[in-house]
Motif scaffolding. Structure first.
Motif, PDB file in Angstrom:
ATOM      1  N   LEU A  68       0.824  -1.196   0.000  1.00 16.77           N
ATOM      2  CA  LEU A  68       0.000   0.000   0.000  1.00 16.77           C
ATOM      3  C   LEU A  68       0.867   1.259   0.000  1.00 16.77           C
ATOM      4  CD1 LEU A  68      -2.493  -1.240   2.698  1.00 16.77           C
ATOM      5  CD2 LEU A  68      -3.121  -0.738   0.321  1.00 16.77           C
ATOM      6  N   HIS A  69       0.371   2.297  -0.680  1.00 20.59           N
ATOM      7  CA  HIS A  69       1.064   3.582  -0.731  1.00 20.59           C
ATOM      8  C   HIS A  69       0.061   4.684  -0.434  1.00 20.59           C
ATOM      9  CE1 HIS A  69       4.753   1.931  -2.670  1.00 20.59           C
ATOM     10  NE2 HIS A  69       3.887   1.015  -3.073  1.00 20.59           N
ATOM     11  N   PHE A  70       0.409   5.539   0.513  1.00 22.77           N
ATOM     12  CA  PHE A  70      -0.465   6.639   0.908  1.00 22.77           C
ATOM     13  C   PHE A  70      -0.395   7.745  -0.145  1.00 22.77           C
ATOM     14  CE2 PHE A  70      -1.448  10.555   3.229  1.00 22.77           C
ATOM     15  CZ  PHE A  70      -2.598  10.185   3.917  1.00 22.77           C
ATOM     16  N   VAL A  71      -1.561   8.235  -0.576  1.00 23.05           N
ATOM     17  CA  VAL A  71      -1.617   9.327  -1.545  1.00 23.05           C
ATOM     18  C   VAL A  71      -1.975  10.635  -0.857  1.00 23.05           C
ATOM     19  CG1 VAL A  71      -2.748  10.190  -3.636  1.00 23.05           C
ATOM     20  CG2 VAL A  71      -2.218   7.736  -3.405  1.00 23.05           C
ATOM     21  N   GLY A  72      -2.973  10.617   0.019  1.00 22.71           N
ATOM     22  CA  GLY A  72      -3.355  11.811   0.749  1.00 22.71           C
ATOM     23  C   GLY A  72      -4.775  11.684   1.268  1.00 22.71           C
ATOM     24  N   ARG A  73      -5.173  12.599   2.122  1.00 26.88           N
ATOM     25  CA  ARG A  73      -6.549  12.602   2.598  1.00 26.88           C
ATOM     26  C   ARG A  73      -7.431  13.269   1.555  1.00 26.88           C
ATOM     27  NH1 ARG A  73      -8.350  10.852   6.936  1.00 26.88           N
ATOM     28  NH2 ARG A  73     -10.249  12.072   6.677  1.00 26.88           N
ATOM     29  N   ARG A  74      -8.607  12.694   1.374  1.00 26.72           N
ATOM     30  CA  ARG A  74      -9.522  13.249   0.386  1.00 26.72           C
ATOM     31  C   ARG A  74      -9.791  14.716   0.676  1.00 26.72           C
ATOM     32  NH1 ARG A  74     -14.870  10.042  -0.076  1.00 26.72           N
ATOM     33  NH2 ARG A  74     -13.615   8.759  -1.477  1.00 26.72           N
ATOM     34  N   ASP A  75      -9.998  15.053   1.956  1.00 28.60           N
ATOM     35  CA  ASP A  75     -10.316  16.435   2.294  1.00 28.60           C
ATOM     36  C   ASP A  75      -9.081  17.319   2.396  1.00 28.60           C
ATOM     37  OD1 ASP A  75      -9.280  15.383   4.581  1.00 28.60           O
ATOM     38  OD2 ASP A  75     -11.041  15.702   5.831  1.00 28.60           O
ATOM     39  N   ALA A  76      -7.886  16.725   2.210  1.00 22.51           N
ATOM     40  CA  ALA A  76      -6.664  17.510   2.262  1.00 22.51           C
ATOM     41  C   ALA A  76      -6.078  17.741   0.873  1.00 22.51           C
ATOM     42  CB  ALA A  76      -5.622  16.822   3.150  1.00 22.51           C
ATOM     43  N   MET A  77      -6.606  17.064  -0.142  1.00 21.16           N
ATOM     44  CA  MET A  77      -6.091  17.244  -1.492  1.00 21.16           C
ATOM     45  C   MET A  77      -6.266  18.703  -1.925  1.00 21.16           C
ATOM     46  SD  MET A  77      -4.919  14.259  -2.293  1.00 21.16           S
ATOM     47  CE  MET A  77      -4.828  14.028  -4.056  1.00 21.16           C
ATOM     48  N   ILE A  78      -5.237  19.236  -2.564  1.00 27.64           N
ATOM     49  CA  ILE A  78      -5.247  20.628  -3.014  1.00 27.64           C
ATOM     50  C   ILE A  78      -5.711  20.666  -4.461  1.00 27.64           C
ATOM     51  CG2 ILE A  78      -3.834  22.676  -3.393  1.00 27.64           C
ATOM     52  CD1 ILE A  78      -1.905  21.552  -1.245  1.00 27.64           C
ATOM     53  N   LYS A  79      -6.744  21.443  -4.723  1.00 24.66           N
ATOM     54  CA  LYS A  79      -7.239  21.601  -6.091  1.00 24.66           C
ATOM     55  C   LYS A  79      -6.765  22.939  -6.618  1.00 24.66           C
ATOM     56  CE  LYS A  79     -11.291  18.691  -5.289  1.00 24.66           C
ATOM     57  NZ  LYS A  79     -12.779  18.595  -5.261  1.00 24.66           N
ATOM     58  N   THR A  80      -5.834  22.898  -7.567  1.00 27.55           N
ATOM     59  CA  THR A  80      -5.231  24.116  -8.067  1.00 27.55           C
ATOM     60  C   THR A  80      -5.183  24.060  -9.584  1.00 27.55           C
ATOM     61  OG1 THR A  80      -3.266  25.530  -7.984  1.00 27.55           O
ATOM     62  CG2 THR A  80      -2.895  23.165  -7.778  1.00 27.55           C
ATOM     63  N   SER A  81      -5.656  25.096 -10.227  1.00 30.49           N
ATOM     64  CA  SER A  81      -5.672  25.176 -11.697  1.00 30.49           C
ATOM     65  C   SER A  81      -6.323  23.953 -12.332  1.00 30.49           C
ATOM     66  CB  SER A  81      -4.241  25.343 -12.233  1.00 30.49           C
ATOM     67  OG  SER A  81      -3.657  26.512 -11.722  1.00 30.49           O
TER      68      SER A  81
END
Length: 511
Positions: A399-412
């Protein structure tokens, strides 16, 4: 340890019965308790608690440093038929008042200095007891309570999260949750009666409390430590013959910067990490500092205690992996459409099995959001924790951690993992610690702000970091703003405090 962990569940307060009676169980600054003495003192404290709070299932809170009483309470409370609510000693008055009110605690044990910070009404219905007075009263307990006969599903503890996303919420844990967590960890860490485990993490933290429970399950000794500086950890390892340390990345960074006596560094046999990912550079530093130790990266969440660990033999080849499921856990990666994710496809980590907590204390709405039936393809089924964490499973099953759904940064229009930006910053060698945040921006939606502590001369780091990240990352992932800090704030559980940093920068904190 046996080849396979024993799935049998016993009441939590039976743990001291597993160690050899005369073997050391708890190594305090001025005294060492054998397992026989530990069991006796648990029984005496349980008898005192039962007289103070005769109502079975009532909650009793502790707001303590790592004293003897703090170590005994997880077992003594359940022996008395009560539910333990440990409060992190780093929390302040308002947070403590919320926990006391939310849990409905009937008793609160702390020291005078902490109790004096509470204002009228803060304690709710809880009687306040000073720790020194409790200790003095135990000497007269002629009849310690015997080990309990609690059922596996009886409640044992409520652990309150640090409140990083709002007010602290209480995670409800049964005897089975805590017992099987102890069995699982003792098994995969290969803890033995010869081990001495340094307990530096807060006992109000699930990872911290398990330092006690898994060590005692295996018959080993716990060395509790409240440290003021990293140097205190070095001294404790040397003084008490410590063989195992559990920590979080900010503390590991401090420890590898210390000047370690060779004998102390080499006597460590086990390093365990949770509460954040290890970077390749930190892995190399740990290897160099503690050459005889096996390194166990781990991933967990309070709602299911722990989910995965990486075998030490795989760390060098897969330094960013969180590994595979621990014993008694079924870990699934669920794609956005609800099916099982394909290899290397990103999805939500879902945890099923007997380590799943009972829900949030008196919070049906939030319980229903996080605790939901396992997906149809689950082998174990039942109630599962839907973590909100984004992971992927590679072709080798790691398993590899990608990030928290609510912590993902939406930019451009792009989704960016904060962890990927942070790892790239540390990989430059210019940064010791980093936190990537997405803050509102009128043109980008969110702009990436990087908060960093330099690993080299500050002027060199400031001049070279952004050019290095521009070479390493796509343009949309390169931070628009870098904020430098000599020290990074940490939460009460020792993790980097993202919420505090975001609030500071949003409020106009200086770069």
């Amino acid at each position: 340890m046996s080849a396979d962990p024993d799935p049998a569940v016993h009441p939590l307060d039976h743990l001291p019965l597993r160690g050899a009676p005369e073997a050391p169980a708890l190594i305090l600054r001025n005294e060492t308790l054998s397992f026989e003495a530990l069991n006796d003192r648990v029984g005496r404290l349980a008898a005192w608690l039962a007289r103070q709070v005769p109502e079975k299932g009532a909650r009793v809170a502790t707001w303590l440093a790592k004293t003897e009483l703090a170590c005994l309470m997880p077992l003594a409370a359940v022996r008395a038929g009560l539910v333990h609510v440990p409060v992190n000693p780093l929390l302040k008055r308002a947070q403590v008042a919320h926990i006391l009110a939310d849990s409905g605690a009937r008793l609160m044990i702390s020291n005078t200095a902490r109790l004096d910070t509470l204002e009228p009404g803060d304690a709710g219905q809880a009687a306040l007891c000073e720790e020194a007075g409790v200790r003095e009263g135990l000497g007269g307990e002629a009849d310690p309570l015997p080990p309990s006969k609690a059922a596996p599903d009886d409640l044992a503890a409520i652990l309150y999260t640090s409140g990083s996303t709002g007010r602290p919420k209480g995670v409800v844990l049964s005897h089975a949750n805590l017992w099987l967590g102890a069995v699982s960890v003792a098994h995969y860490l290969k803890v033995t009666p010869a081990d001495r485990v340094l307990a530096v993490l807060p006992f109000a933290f699930d990872y911290g409390q398990n330092q006690l429970l898994s060590t005692w399950y295996a018959g080993g000794a716990v060395v509790p430590l409240d440290y003021l500086t990293p140097r205190d950890v070095v001294k404790a390892v040397a003084r008490d013959g410590v063989t195992s340390i559990a920590a979080v990345p900010p503390l590991w960074l401090q420890l590898v910067e210390q000047d370690w006596p060779e004998d102390a560094a080499r006597q460590l046999r086990r390093l365990t990490n949770s509460g954040g990912a290890l970077t390749p550079s930190l892995v190399r530093a740990l290897r160099a500092t503690f050459p005889e130790a096996r390194l166990y990266p781990m991933y967990g969440l309070t709602e299911a205690f722990r989910s995965a660990y990486l075998d030490p033999d795989l760390v060098d080849a897969h330094p960013t992996s969180i590994g595979r499921a621990i014993p008694f856990a079924e870990i699934m990666v669920v794609a956005d459409g609800g099916a099982e994710a394909a290899p290397d496809e990103e999805g939500e980590l879902v945890h099923a099995g007997p380590l799943v907590a009972q829900g949030y204390w008196q919070d049906a709405e939030r319980t229903a959001e996080r605790f939901r039936p396992a997906p149809a393809f689950s082998a174990l089924g039942g109630m599962a924790v839907w973590s909100g964490d984004r992971v992927r499973r590679d072709a080798e099953g790691l398993l590899h951690f990608v990030g928290r759904r609510d912590a993902m940064i939406k930019t451009s229009g792009n989704r960016v993992s904060p962890q990927e930006v942070e790892e790239a910053a540390v990989a430059t060698g210019l940064v010791a610690e980093a936190v990537a945040l997405g803050l509102p921006d009128p043109h980008l939606g969110h702009a990436i702000h990087l908060v960093a502590r330099p690993a080299v001369a500050p002027e060199k780091a400031k001049a070279e970091l952004l050019p290095a990240l521009t070479r390493a990352l796509p343009n949309f992932m390169v931070p628009r703003h870098v904020h430098w800090r000599a020290d990074m704030p940490v939460s009460p559980n020792g993790k980097l405090d993202r919420v505090a940093l975001a609030a500071e920068i949003a409020g106009g904190g200086n770069a």
